[in-house]
Motif scaffolding. Structure first.
Motif, PDB file in Angstrom:
ATOM      1  N   LYS A   1       7.613   8.645   7.356  1.00  0.00           N
ATOM      2  CA  LYS A   1       7.892   7.297   7.335  1.00  0.00           C
ATOM      3  C   LYS A   1       6.786   6.379   6.680  1.00  0.00           C
ATOM      4  CE  LYS A   1      11.505   6.400  10.817  1.00  0.00           C
ATOM      5  NZ  LYS A   1      11.832   5.463  11.994  1.00  0.00           N
ATOM      6  N   GLN A   2       5.611   6.885   7.063  1.00  0.00           N
ATOM      7  CA  GLN A   2       4.417   6.516   6.343  1.00  0.00           C
ATOM      8  C   GLN A   2       4.462   6.592   4.804  1.00  0.00           C
ATOM      9  OE1 GLN A   2       1.077   8.138   8.364  1.00  0.00           O
ATOM     10  NE2 GLN A   2       0.603   6.162   9.150  1.00  0.00           N
ATOM     11  N   LEU A   3       4.893   7.813   4.419  1.00  0.00           N
ATOM     12  CA  LEU A   3       4.976   7.841   3.036  1.00  0.00           C
ATOM     13  C   LEU A   3       6.167   7.186   2.227  1.00  0.00           C
ATOM     14  CD1 LEU A   3       4.214  11.717   2.596  1.00  0.00           C
ATOM     15  CD2 LEU A   3       2.636   9.939   2.280  1.00  0.00           C
ATOM     16  N   GLU A   4       7.092   6.946   3.138  1.00  0.00           N
ATOM     17  CA  GLU A   4       8.182   6.052   2.600  1.00  0.00           C
ATOM     18  C   GLU A   4       7.941   4.605   2.393  1.00  0.00           C
ATOM     19  OE1 GLU A   4      11.565   6.501   5.246  1.00  0.00           O
ATOM     20  OE2 GLU A   4      12.044   8.632   4.968  1.00  0.00           O
ATOM     21  N   LEU A   5       6.955   4.358   3.208  1.00  0.00           N
ATOM     22  CA  LEU A   5       6.534   2.912   3.081  1.00  0.00           C
ATOM     23  C   LEU A   5       5.587   2.787   1.851  1.00  0.00           C
ATOM     24  CD1 LEU A   5       5.768   0.216   4.580  1.00  0.00           C
ATOM     25  CD2 LEU A   5       3.983   1.201   5.642  1.00  0.00           C
ATOM     26  N   LEU A   6       4.837   3.840   1.560  1.00  0.00           N
ATOM     27  CA  LEU A   6       4.192   3.777   0.176  1.00  0.00           C
ATOM     28  C   LEU A   6       5.119   3.642  -1.028  1.00  0.00           C
ATOM     29  CD1 LEU A   6       1.210   6.480   1.037  1.00  0.00           C
ATOM     30  CD2 LEU A   6       1.169   3.805   1.064  1.00  0.00           C
ATOM     31  N   LYS A   7       6.306   4.281  -0.619  1.00  0.00           N
ATOM     32  CA  LYS A   7       7.263   4.750  -2.015  1.00  0.00           C
ATOM     33  C   LYS A   7       7.765   3.113  -1.904  1.00  0.00           C
ATOM     34  CE  LYS A   7       9.010   9.168  -1.567  1.00  0.00           C
ATOM     35  NZ  LYS A   7      10.053  10.071  -1.485  1.00  0.00           N
ATOM     36  N   ASP A   8       7.983   2.254  -0.636  1.00  0.00           N
ATOM     37  CA  ASP A   8       8.180   0.919  -0.995  1.00  0.00           C
ATOM     38  C   ASP A   8       7.452  -0.077  -1.671  1.00  0.00           C
ATOM     39  OD1 ASP A   8      10.792   1.775   0.253  1.00  0.00           O
ATOM     40  OD2 ASP A   8      10.030   1.176   2.268  1.00  0.00           O
ATOM     41  N   ILE A   9       6.013   0.318  -1.329  1.00  0.00           N
ATOM     42  CA  ILE A   9       5.108  -0.540  -1.858  1.00  0.00           C
ATOM     43  C   ILE A   9       5.304  -0.344  -3.466  1.00  0.00           C
ATOM     44  CG2 ILE A   9       2.740  -0.744  -2.146  1.00  0.00           C
ATOM     45  CD1 ILE A   9       2.489  -0.002   0.875  1.00  0.00           C
ATOM     46  N   GLY A  10       5.415   0.888  -3.854  1.00  0.00           N
ATOM     47  CA  GLY A  10       5.593   1.159  -5.416  1.00  0.00           C
ATOM     48  C   GLY A  10       4.941   2.526  -5.909  1.00  0.00           C
ATOM     49  N   PHE A  11       4.127   3.414  -4.926  1.00  0.00           N
ATOM     50  CA  PHE A  11       3.909   4.772  -5.367  1.00  0.00           C
ATOM     51  C   PHE A  11       5.219   5.420  -5.582  1.00  0.00           C
ATOM     52  CE2 PHE A  11       0.390   2.750  -2.980  1.00  0.00           C
ATOM     53  CZ  PHE A  11      -0.645   3.058  -3.565  1.00  0.00           C
ATOM     54  N   GLU A  12       5.074   6.193  -6.693  1.00  0.00           N
ATOM     55  CA  GLU A  12       6.226   7.219  -6.996  1.00  0.00           C
ATOM     56  C   GLU A  12       6.178   8.284  -6.219  1.00  0.00           C
ATOM     57  OE1 GLU A  12       6.218   7.984 -11.148  1.00  0.00           O
ATOM     58  OE2 GLU A  12       6.549   5.753 -11.662  1.00  0.00           O
ATOM     59  N   SER A  13       5.158   9.088  -6.059  1.00  0.00           N
ATOM     60  CA  SER A  13       4.853  10.415  -5.058  1.00  0.00           C
ATOM     61  C   SER A  13       3.594  10.212  -4.495  1.00  0.00           C
ATOM     62  CB  SER A  13       4.352  11.521  -6.325  1.00  0.00           C
ATOM     63  OG  SER A  13       5.753  11.685  -7.028  1.00  0.00           O
ATOM     64  N   PRO A  14       4.035   9.296  -3.312  1.00  0.00           N
ATOM     65  CA  PRO A  14       2.890   9.081  -2.287  1.00  0.00           C
ATOM     66  C   PRO A  14       2.398  10.541  -1.764  1.00  0.00           C
ATOM     67  CG  PRO A  14       4.904   8.652  -1.342  1.00  0.00           C
ATOM     68  CD  PRO A  14       5.039   8.984  -2.709  1.00  0.00           C
ATOM     69  N   SER A  15       1.070  10.503  -1.473  1.00  0.00           N
ATOM     70  CA  SER A  15      -0.001  11.568  -0.716  1.00  0.00           C
ATOM     71  C   SER A  15      -0.554  10.929   0.218  1.00  0.00           C
ATOM     72  CB  SER A  15      -0.635  12.362  -1.799  1.00  0.00           C
ATOM     73  OG  SER A  15      -1.635  11.531  -2.381  1.00  0.00           O
ATOM     74  N   TRP A  16      -1.488  11.729   1.030  1.00  0.00           N
ATOM     75  CA  TRP A  16      -2.369  11.224   1.894  1.00  0.00           C
ATOM     76  C   TRP A  16      -3.531  10.333   1.339  1.00  0.00           C
ATOM     77  CZ3 TRP A  16       0.299  10.882   5.913  1.00  0.00           C
ATOM     78  CH2 TRP A  16       1.151  11.608   6.414  1.00  0.00           C
ATOM     79  N   GLU A  17      -4.001  10.824   0.022  1.00  0.00           N
ATOM     80  CA  GLU A  17      -4.653  10.331  -0.467  1.00  0.00           C
ATOM     81  C   GLU A  17      -4.521   8.574  -0.959  1.00  0.00           C
ATOM     82  OE1 GLU A  17      -3.708  13.113  -1.304  1.00  0.00           O
ATOM     83  OE2 GLU A  17      -5.408  14.428  -1.125  1.00  0.00           O
ATOM     84  N   ASP A  18      -3.240   8.559  -1.256  1.00  0.00           N
ATOM     85  CA  ASP A  18      -2.891   7.289  -1.567  1.00  0.00           C
ATOM     86  C   ASP A  18      -2.822   6.449  -0.178  1.00  0.00           C
ATOM     87  OD1 ASP A  18      -2.446   7.798  -4.016  1.00  0.00           O
ATOM     88  OD2 ASP A  18      -0.386   8.745  -3.754  1.00  0.00           O
ATOM     89  N   LEU A  19      -2.390   7.012   0.792  1.00  0.00           N
ATOM     90  CA  LEU A  19      -2.283   6.291   2.059  1.00  0.00           C
ATOM     91  C   LEU A  19      -3.827   5.973   2.476  1.00  0.00           C
ATOM     92  CD1 LEU A  19      -0.872   5.417   4.544  1.00  0.00           C
ATOM     93  CD2 LEU A  19      -1.311   7.820   5.764  1.00  0.00           C
ATOM     94  N   ALA A  20      -4.812   6.731   2.272  1.00  0.00           N
ATOM     95  CA  ALA A  20      -6.267   6.471   2.668  1.00  0.00           C
ATOM     96  C   ALA A  20      -6.782   5.144   1.676  1.00  0.00           C
ATOM     97  CB  ALA A  20      -7.076   7.730   2.447  1.00  0.00           C
ATOM     98  N   TYR A  21      -6.305   5.352   0.450  1.00  0.00           N
ATOM     99  CA  TYR A  21      -6.509   4.254  -0.369  1.00  0.00           C
ATOM    100  C   TYR A  21      -6.057   2.849   0.084  1.00  0.00           C
ATOM    101  CZ  TYR A  21      -8.170   8.023  -3.790  1.00  0.00           C
ATOM    102  OH  TYR A  21      -8.748   9.009  -4.219  1.00  0.00           O
ATOM    103  N   VAL A  22      -4.755   2.980   0.409  1.00  0.00           N
ATOM    104  CA  VAL A  22      -3.924   1.824   0.891  1.00  0.00           C
ATOM    105  C   VAL A  22      -4.866   1.228   2.336  1.00  0.00           C
ATOM    106  CG1 VAL A  22      -2.122   0.873   1.825  1.00  0.00           C
ATOM    107  CG2 VAL A  22      -1.965   2.388  -0.261  1.00  0.00           C
ATOM    108  N   LEU A  23      -5.343   2.134   2.973  1.00  0.00           N
ATOM    109  CA  LEU A  23      -5.937   1.684   4.282  1.00  0.00           C
ATOM    110  C   LEU A  23      -7.250   1.066   3.906  1.00  0.00           C
ATOM    111  CD1 LEU A  23      -5.908   1.625   7.362  1.00  0.00           C
ATOM    112  CD2 LEU A  23      -6.760   3.828   7.386  1.00  0.00           C
ATOM    113  N   ILE A  24      -7.879   1.689   2.929  1.00  0.00           N
ATOM    114  CA  ILE A  24      -9.195   1.179   2.589  1.00  0.00           C
ATOM    115  C   ILE A  24      -9.127   0.035   1.999  1.00  0.00           C
ATOM    116  CG2 ILE A  24     -11.199   1.620   1.301  1.00  0.00           C
ATOM    117  CD1 ILE A  24     -10.805   4.587   1.718  1.00  0.00           C
ATOM    118  N   GLY A  25      -8.101  -0.285   1.215  1.00  0.00           N
ATOM    119  CA  GLY A  25      -8.002  -1.377   0.573  1.00  0.00           C
ATOM    120  C   GLY A  25      -7.428  -2.782   1.409  1.00  0.00           C
ATOM    121  N   VAL A  26      -6.748  -2.242   2.311  1.00  0.00           N
ATOM    122  CA  VAL A  26      -6.384  -3.348   3.379  1.00  0.00           C
ATOM    123  C   VAL A  26      -7.632  -3.742   4.356  1.00  0.00           C
ATOM    124  CG1 VAL A  26      -4.995  -3.865   5.290  1.00  0.00           C
ATOM    125  CG2 VAL A  26      -4.044  -2.620   3.349  1.00  0.00           C
ATOM    126  N   VAL A  27      -8.323  -2.780   4.641  1.00  0.00           N
ATOM    127  CA  VAL A  27      -9.695  -3.198   5.525  1.00  0.00           C
ATOM    128  C   VAL A  27     -10.599  -3.909   4.670  1.00  0.00           C
ATOM    129  CG1 VAL A  27     -11.633  -2.126   6.635  1.00  0.00           C
ATOM    130  CG2 VAL A  27      -9.281  -0.936   6.842  1.00  0.00           C
TER     131      VAL A  27
END
Length: 670
Positions: free
Chosen positions: A543-569
């Protein structure tokens, strides 16, 4: 008593409040802790409360050391170890209760606070239900209230004031917690393997011992929830497949692949599915078993969260590579029309007609009688199956949860003596009769039936819906489902006579008062729990990766999730910094300038406080420095005029900017 509590000193009052919060934290774990641990913890908390209430001295170190040694020894005897989840929680509870007996200074109180926070978290090792979460939220607010109260100044501030501050702290921290919940990588739990406590209760097990349980207690807890795509099938067709049992020693049925009864033959699966598929989603409660329950027949692997691997054994049962210890959700595609098993009689089918010698002689005689009956001798397997079903339907057999304990010949007792039992007695006796007639047969366990929740529309299967039916091999068709219980009690597999778990005194009285309202409240509560399961407990890595897809990531990975978390922080930090700067500009600039002057004079030895006016400061400057402080004296008076004199005269006040410039040009003492 209430008047006495109001007259207690603050230390005693705060101690009693903290003990009450600790008791609330420990209460949900009473059923999971050893009885001596619960009793010892309760005794120590009551002892500490009495000492606080009567203002008596705390016990000496030898008392505490003795209790600690006894507790560690009892933990070792109970759990055979001091490591692991259960032993660790037992020790934490005892240490928390012991620490309250040496609660003397603020440092001791902080240790108790943080031990309590950790103990609060251990409740989720055993249950992550909505009720547990709510009770721990109350515990969190209680601990925060006690922590805030410990930092409040001397006196006797009301607990309500500390509770309000604690509530604001929780509200301010909630957005951070939500952000971490949504974006922080989901890690598999380190603990939380539920124990198998299904003995003597409805539910599933890896084996089936026939006749050893005198009565069966219906367990109304939910086993799984189903969301069908489109209209669900009729209730009588809802069979969710679990373990298949084919090895029998006279009392116990086991899977053919078990270590005790290893399979000697390899039969072809020959699974072929026909027609349109039935699609649905299963939300399965933790079972500590690797079983995935699906409707027959699922030719494709259920779609599970990442981290699970699946396989289907030769009995059409789907399994995972590890026990299911957390709530999981998976999608399934089943084909109600299918064929499975060998088309022709093979050597491997001999395993499914074997019976232990020396058991059930009357059932063997009945089988021989049916085999030689002219009505069935030439008709073959379907006619013999129908004959057995007709006997069940018309022979006075009943479905009951209290058949009593059976003897060694369980099939004989069922067919000829008792003529009553629950599904395991009926299925076992039926398979024994089939095998005695040289018809391959086996027992299938799983869940059957269920009901629709009127609030959220999910199909709910409970542990009380656990069921046992049979499969009979027929030439040209393979394995065919036959449910002998439906012949004894059609309501067990239908919609009009399903068994219900007995309610408590309160629940029964409420149900008698208003059955409709009671059913509606139960459905609402279960729907709320289902939403909790779907949105919170089942928020998986996928579901976390599906959330990244909804944001706009085509093939989300854990690196993308880390980038999003750092960006939000980073964004939140920048927003906080901007708000701080804005808040500083909103403060009264005149007060800031006066504060700077007051601090500057304080360094020179002129003490003042927040209520000291500029005129009073000017007088102190003249008294201390005389003519040398004249310029500073005049500046302070101008500062006062800028604030008050113009407003009283109704004119326009002088500008503050020149005074700020003069401030930097003044000759300050010291």
């Amino acid at each position: 008593m209430l008047a006495r509590l109001q007259t207690l000193p603050r230390e005693a009052r705060d101690t009693l409040f903290l003990l009450a919060v600790i008791a609330w934290v420990l209460l949900p774990q009473v059923s999971e802790l050893p009885w001596w641990c619960s009793a010892l913890a309760a005794g120590m908390l009551l002892w500490r409360g009495r000492l606080a209430f009567s203002a008596r001295a705390l016990p000496g170190r030898w008392w505490l050391l003795g209790l600690l040694v006894i507790s560690v020894g009892a933990t070792l005897l109970t759990h055979r170890t001091l490591l692991g989840r259960d032993a660790g929680v037992t020790l934490i509870v005892i240490l928390l209760a012991l620490k309250t007996l040496e609660l003397r200074a603020k440092r001791d109180a902080f240790v108790v606070f943080f031990l309590s926070f950790f103990t609060m978290l251990t409740n989720f090792f055993y249950s992550q239900s909505l009720l547990t979460a709510f009770s721990m939220l109350v515990a969190l607010l209680g601990l925060l209230t006690a922590l805030v109260n410990a930092h409040m100044p001397v006196g006797k501030p009301p607990l309500l004031q500390a509770a309000k501050t604690a509530g604001w702290m929780a509200l301010l921290g909630a957005p951070v917690m939500v952000l971490l919940f949504v974006l922080f990588p989901r890690l598999a739990p380190l603990w939380g393997v539920p124990s198998d406590a299904m003995t003597g209760r409805s539910g599933l097990s890896a084996t089936m011992q026939v006749g050893t349980i005198a009565s069966l207690a219906l367990d109304s807890s939910i086993a799984m929830r189903i969301a069908f795509e489109g209209r669900p099938p009729p209730q009588r067709e809802l069979y969710f497949r679990g373990p298949v049992l084919s090895s029998f020693d006279g009392r116990e049925w086991r899977p053919s692949s078990s270590s005790r009864f290893p399979s000697r033959y390899k039969l072809p699966d020959n699974l072929s599915v026909l027609g349109e598929a039935l699609r649905y989603e299963v939300t399965l409660e933790p079972t500590s078993r690797p079983w995935l329950f699906v409707m027959d027949a699922a030719a494709e692997s259920p779609s599970l969260p990442s981290g699970y691997r699946t396989r289907m054994n030769s009995d059409l049962q789907w399994l995972t590579d590890r026990p299911i210890t957390d709530l999981i959700r998976y999608q399934v595609k089943s084909h109600p029309v299918f064929r499975h098993g060998p088309d022709k009689r093979e050597v491997g089918l001999q395993e499914f007609v074997e019976l232990p010698s020396g058991f059930n002689p009357r059932t063997l005689a009945l089988a021989a009688e049916l085999r030689t009956d002219p009505r069935y001798a030439r008709a073959g397997t379907p006619a013999l199956v129908q004959a057995a079903m007709d006997r069940l339907r018309t022979g006075g057999y009943t479905y009951t949860l209290e058949p009593g304990v059976y003897g060694a010949n369980t099939a004989d007792e069922f067919w000829f003596d008792r003529k009553e039992g629950f599904c395991e007695h009926i299925a076992s006796a039926f398979v024994v009769l089939m095998r005695a007639m040289d018809i391959p047969a086996r027992i299938v366990t799983g869940y059957q039936g269920g009901e629709t929740n009127s609030v959220d529309g999910f199909w709910v299967l409970r542990q009380s819906d656990a069921h046992a039916w049979t499969e009979v091999w027929q030439a040209g068709q393979g394995w065919v489902r036959v449910d002998p219980t439906s012949a004894v009690s059609p309501g067990r597999t239908g919609a009009f006579q399903r068994l219900a778990a007995p309610q408590g005194v309160v629940g029964q009285a409420f149900g008698n008062f208003s059955p409709t309202l009671a059913a509606q409240l139960r459905a609402t509560w279960e729907a709320v729990n289902n939403r909790w399961n779907q949105w919170i407990l089942n928020y998986t890595q996928g579901k976390q990766l599906e959330l990244l897809k909804d944001i706009g990531f085509e093939s989300p990975s854990w690196e993308d999730l880390a980038y999003v978390l750092i960006g939000v922080v980073v964004l939140v930090s920048l927003a906080g910094a901007a708000w701080t700067l804005w808040d500083r500009t909103q403060h009264d600039p005149w007060l800031r300038l006066l504060g700077r002057a007051r601090r500057r004079l304080g360094k020179a030895g002129l003490a003042s406080h927040a209520a000291t006016s500029p005129r009073q400061l000017a007088q102190q400057v003249m008294q201390r420095y005389g003519s040398e402080g004249q310029a500073l004296h005049d500046w302070l008076l101008q500062l006062e005029v800028q604030r008050y004199a113009a407003a009283l005269a109704g004119g326009t006040p002088p500008r503050l900017a020149p005074l700020k410039k003069q401030y930097n040009q003044l000759s300050w003492p010291g």
